[in-house]
Design an enzyme around this catalytic site. Structure first.
Site: not given
Length: 250
Positions: A145, A156
């Site tokens: 990501s 994350y």
């Protein structure tokens, strides 16, 4: 475009980017097992995808089961030489809310990291071991990501940063065995993970220089190149495909 590998396991293949990549691979003549935690979602995706596709329930947070699941995928396909690691868990999905660094419990931290960090590592490690044990060239594609290129304040982004570094380290080490390991770091893409704020491509998204959200099939086309014979000049690299996100610093 000719693929280097032809029998793929796609984790997170029941929806989003994983499903879009599975669809692209099927269109290129590959056989595919889509894997995920929810059998009903996989069955629905398989019925809509058609082609030479199989389903496999797999929770990558249960790391000890990954090797046996690879063997199952191999039996289903009559071989296995390609892997797309798209399984991930967003904060909204896991917690029912966005992530704030001072508003998360240790249990919630573990829930996210069991999939995004620990599971991602063991899946890639076991896939490499699988290919090495068969002396088989192949491809591994990790979906990271562009959060890895932002200011990391939570689990994350930290997990996706690790995936970028693992992709580089393992790609450099095992490319000489014909195992091409690469990654894609998408920006905000229209998937279940972003559905809380991303509705469709007609919706403006000023953070992207492109001005809109990214479609999963656009990421799938990039994946197709990286998994092709033309793309084997790329190894150990994570391609940032975030439409010029103004918050990401490369």
């Amino acid at each position: 475009m000719e693929l280097r590998a032809h029998k793929f396991l796609v984790t997170g293949g029941g929806s989003g980017i994983g499903r879009a990549i599975a669809e692209r691979l099927l269109a290129d003549g590959a056989s595919v097992v889509i894997a995920g935690r929810t059998e009903s979602k996989l069955k629905q995706a398989a019925s809509e995808l058609g082609g030479d596709v199989y389903t496999l329930t797999l929770d990558i947070s249960d790391c000890e089961l990954i090797p046996s699941k690879l063997l199952t995928a191999e039996r289903l396909l009559g071989g296995l030489d390609g892997f797309v690691n798209a399984a991930a868990l967003g904060c909204d999905q896991a917690l029912g809310r966005g992530y704030e660094p001072f508003d998360i419990t240790p249990d919630e931290w573990d829930t996210l990291n069991d999939i995004n960090y620990k599971g991602a590592f063991f899946a890639m490690r076991d896939e490499i071991e699988f290919l090495l044990s068969r002396r088989c060239p192949g491809n591994i594609l990790n979906i990271a990501s562009n959060a890895a290129y932002m200011g990391v304040t939570g689990s994350y982004g930290a997990a996706k940063t690790a995936i970028v570094r693992w992709t580089r380290a393992f790609g450099s080490r095992y490319g000489k065995y014909g195992i091409m390991i690469n990654g894609i770091a998408p920006g905000a893409t229209l998937t279940d993970m972003t559905k809380g704020y991303a509705k469709d491509t007609s919706q403006p998204y000023p953070r992207h220089a492109l001005g809109r959200f990214i479609r999963p099939e656009e990421i799938a086309l990039l994946a197709e190149y990286l998994l092709s014979t033309a793309g084997e000049i790329v190894c150990g690299h994570t391609v940032v495909a975030d439409a010029g996100d103004s918050q990401a610093v490369l």
